[in-house]
Design a protein around this motif. Structure first.
Motif, PDB file in Angstrom:
ATOM      1  N   TYR A   9      46.697  42.148  40.144  1.00 11.75           N
ATOM      2  CA  TYR A   9      47.308  41.343  39.093  1.00 11.75           C
ATOM      3  C   TYR A   9      48.314  42.213  38.356  1.00 11.75           C
ATOM      4  O   TYR A   9      47.988  43.340  37.985  1.00 11.75           O
ATOM      5  CB  TYR A   9      46.249  40.821  38.119  1.00 11.75           C
ATOM      6  N   VAL A  42      42.171  44.292  41.979  1.00 14.42           N
ATOM      7  CA  VAL A  42      40.874  43.627  41.843  1.00 14.42           C
ATOM      8  C   VAL A  42      40.136  43.565  43.182  1.00 14.42           C
ATOM      9  O   VAL A  42      38.907  43.619  43.227  1.00 14.42           O
ATOM     10  CB  VAL A  42      41.062  42.213  41.248  1.00 14.42           C
ATOM     11  N   LEU A  84      46.721  45.806  38.093  1.00 10.25           N
ATOM     12  CA  LEU A  84      45.269  45.896  38.146  1.00 10.25           C
ATOM     13  C   LEU A  84      44.793  45.470  39.541  1.00 10.25           C
ATOM     14  O   LEU A  84      45.016  44.327  39.961  1.00 10.25           O
ATOM     15  CB  LEU A  84      44.667  44.962  37.094  1.00 10.25           C
ATOM     16  N   PRO A 103      27.888  41.652  41.058  1.00  4.60           N
ATOM     17  CA  PRO A 103      27.772  41.484  39.609  1.00  4.60           C
ATOM     18  C   PRO A 103      29.027  40.870  39.010  1.00  4.60           C
ATOM     19  O   PRO A 103      30.069  40.792  39.662  1.00  4.60           O
ATOM     20  CB  PRO A 103      27.575  42.918  39.106  1.00  4.60           C
ATOM     21  N   SER A 104      28.915  40.462  37.765  1.00  2.09           N
ATOM     22  CA  SER A 104      30.034  39.896  37.033  1.00  2.09           C
ATOM     23  C   SER A 104      31.183  40.906  36.989  1.00  2.09           C
ATOM     24  O   SER A 104      30.947  42.105  36.812  1.00  2.09           O
ATOM     25  CB  SER A 104      29.534  39.559  35.631  1.00  2.09           C
ATOM     26  N   GLY A 105      32.388  40.426  37.205  1.00  3.31           N
ATOM     27  CA  GLY A 105      33.563  41.308  37.131  1.00  3.31           C
ATOM     28  C   GLY A 105      33.860  42.066  38.415  1.00  3.31           C
ATOM     29  O   GLY A 105      34.799  42.850  38.466  1.00  3.31           O
ATOM     30  N   SER A 106      33.066  41.819  39.476  1.00  9.41           N
ATOM     31  CA  SER A 106      33.256  42.587  40.712  1.00  9.41           C
ATOM     32  C   SER A 106      34.400  42.051  41.567  1.00  9.41           C
ATOM     33  O   SER A 106      34.833  42.713  42.508  1.00  9.41           O
ATOM     34  CB  SER A 106      31.961  42.594  41.519  1.00  9.41           C
ATOM     35  N   GLY A 107      34.879  40.836  41.277  1.00  9.97           N
ATOM     36  CA  GLY A 107      35.992  40.271  42.042  1.00  9.97           C
ATOM     37  C   GLY A 107      35.614  39.037  42.845  1.00  9.97           C
ATOM     38  O   GLY A 107      36.392  38.574  43.682  1.00  9.97           O
ATOM     39  N   LYS A 108      34.434  38.462  42.590  1.00 13.99           N
ATOM     40  CA  LYS A 108      33.972  37.312  43.379  1.00 13.99           C
ATOM     41  C   LYS A 108      34.879  36.097  43.227  1.00 13.99           C
ATOM     42  O   LYS A 108      35.239  35.462  44.210  1.00 13.99           O
ATOM     43  CB  LYS A 108      32.540  36.913  42.975  1.00 13.99           C
ATOM     44  N   SER A 109      35.210  35.765  41.985  1.00 16.23           N
ATOM     45  CA  SER A 109      36.037  34.563  41.790  1.00 16.23           C
ATOM     46  C   SER A 109      37.443  34.771  42.358  1.00 16.23           C
ATOM     47  O   SER A 109      38.042  33.843  42.911  1.00 16.23           O
ATOM     48  CB  SER A 109      36.112  34.186  40.308  1.00 16.23           C
ATOM     49  N   THR A 110      37.935  35.991  42.230  1.00 19.17           N
ATOM     50  CA  THR A 110      39.241  36.302  42.816  1.00 19.17           C
ATOM     51  C   THR A 110      39.189  36.080  44.327  1.00 19.17           C
ATOM     52  O   THR A 110      40.095  35.468  44.913  1.00 19.17           O
ATOM     53  CB  THR A 110      39.614  37.769  42.500  1.00 19.17           C
TER      54      THR A 110
HETATM   55  P1  ADP Z   1      33.690  37.881  39.085  1.00 15.83           P
HETATM   56  O1  ADP Z   1      33.936  36.477  39.507  1.00 15.83           O
HETATM   57  O2  ADP Z   1      32.945  38.692  40.102  1.00 15.83           O
HETATM   58  O3  ADP Z   1      33.038  37.958  37.744  1.00 15.83           O
HETATM   59  P2  ADP Z   1      36.586  38.071  38.822  1.00 15.83           P
HETATM   60  O4  ADP Z   1      37.168  37.918  40.172  1.00 15.83           O
HETATM   61  O5  ADP Z   1      36.638  36.888  37.919  1.00 15.83           O
HETATM   62  O6  ADP Z   1      35.091  38.637  38.957  1.00 15.83           O
HETATM   63  O7  ADP Z   1      37.316  39.278  38.066  1.00 15.83           O
HETATM   64  C1  ADP Z   1      37.417  40.595  38.610  1.00 15.83           C
HETATM   65  C2  ADP Z   1      38.342  41.428  37.713  1.00 15.83           C
HETATM   66  O8  ADP Z   1      39.677  40.918  37.785  1.00 15.83           O
HETATM   67  C3  ADP Z   1      37.970  41.427  36.241  1.00 15.83           C
HETATM   68  O9  ADP Z   1      38.163  42.727  35.749  1.00 15.83           O
HETATM   69  C4  ADP Z   1      38.952  40.455  35.631  1.00 15.83           C
HETATM   70  O10 ADP Z   1      39.208  40.774  34.303  1.00 15.83           O
HETATM   71  C5  ADP Z   1      40.179  40.611  36.495  1.00 15.83           C
HETATM   72  N1  ADP Z   1      40.976  39.367  36.605  1.00 15.83           N
HETATM   73  C6  ADP Z   1      40.537  38.203  37.123  1.00 15.83           C
HETATM   74  N2  ADP Z   1      41.513  37.260  37.103  1.00 15.83           N
HETATM   75  C7  ADP Z   1      42.605  37.874  36.557  1.00 15.83           C
HETATM   76  C8  ADP Z   1      43.956  37.443  36.244  1.00 15.83           C
HETATM   77  N3  ADP Z   1      44.393  36.206  36.524  1.00 15.83           N
HETATM   78  N4  ADP Z   1      44.789  38.353  35.678  1.00 15.83           N
HETATM   79  C9  ADP Z   1      44.379  39.604  35.405  1.00 15.83           C
HETATM   80  N5  ADP Z   1      43.133  40.069  35.668  1.00 15.83           N
HETATM   81  C10 ADP Z   1      42.261  39.228  36.229  1.00 15.83           C
END
Ligand code: ADP
Ligand code: MG
Length: 225
Positions: free
Chosen positions: A11, A21, A19, A40-47
């Motif tokens: 990102y 991810v 950043l 875990p939370s913040g590991s990049g799953k949703s990304t």
């Molecule tokens: P999870 O779903 O495992 O909790 P995410 O994929 O949501 O993890 O996020 C992983 C990392 O990427 C986090 O540090 C988050 O802050 C960052 N992040 C997620 N989406 C964005 C975005 N659109 N822009 C900048 N940083 C992002």
């Protein structure tokens, strides 16, 4: 079905370096598999889910879906791929409050221009698949959390996607409703659906037949003994 080769997602950050991810993601999922991604939370799953679901594109690397290279497609081409191939289930159900279960399930078919009789028949069939044929005319507020999630799953199934992609599908549910959803995912898998579940809950991940761990943006397969 799904192949990622050295996929990376960054990102942009105006003040600092971008950043990163996800880094060096390699994975292969065959048709009819039931796979979980746990981390875990913040590991990049949703990304990762956004990439798998063609909601976003990788910064580098290749993503092949059904043999098609989707990594460099523009937004409108990605939108067509999503409509054709991917059924989404999210933690928060995302049902429309004023529509009945049947109308919610039929909604994506309406957007695709399917006529009313045909879409109601398809929606009823999808509701039957999730065991809610008799709740077709209920509003979401009159259904339990587990039932609302099953309606969301019927909505994802009603246009026969090649991939059912679930992000924390049990995240908002109590244990009984969670078991209900896990049972349903198992039976959809036995019916031949390809299922990818993203979760932080080991019980949910254990239900899948193959697992990947997501940690600090790296994805590795969990090998069973
Ligand atoms: P999870 O779903 O495992 O909790 P995410 O994929 O949501 O993890 O996020 C992983 C990392 O990427 C986090 O540090 C988050 O802050 C960052 N992040 C997620 N989406 C964005 C975005 N659109 N822009 C900048 N940083 C992002
Ligand atoms: Mg997430």
């Amino acid at each position: 079905m799904i192949r990622m080769e050295d996929v990376c997602k960054e990102y942009p950050d105006r003040r600092q370096q971008p950043l990163r991810v996800l880094e060096g993601v390699n994975l292969h999922i065959r048709p009819g598999e039931y796979v979980a991604f746990i981390g875990p939370s913040g590991s990049g799953k949703s990304t990762l889910m956004h990439l798998l679901g063609c909601l976003d594109s990788p910064s580098r690397g290749r993503y092949l879906l059904d043999g098609m290279d989707v990594s460099a497609m523009d937004r409108s081409a990605l939108c067509r791929v999503r409509q054709e191939k991917i059924g989404f289930v999210f933690q928060g159900y995302q049902l429309l409050k004023k529509l009945t279960a049947l109308e919610n399930v039929a909604f994506p078919l309406m957007l695709r221009g399917v006529g009313v009789r045909q879409r109601e028949a398809a929606a009823l069939e999808a509701l039957a698949q999730v065991g809610l044929r008799d709740r077709a005319h209920h509003l979401p507020a009159h259904l339990s959390g587990g039932q609302q999630q099953r309606v969301a799953m019927a909505r994802a199934l009603c246009y026969s996607p090649s991939l059912l992609l679930c992000d924390e599908p049990t995240g908002a549910l109590d244990q009984h409703s969670r078991d209900e959803i896990l049972h349903l995912l198992g039976s959809l898998h036995r019916d031949g659906h390809t299922i990818v579940v993203i979760t932080h809950d080991p019980c949910v991940a254990d239900h899948a037949l193959r697992r990947y761990r997501v940690e600090d943006g790296r994805v590795s397969e969990v090998r069973c003994l």
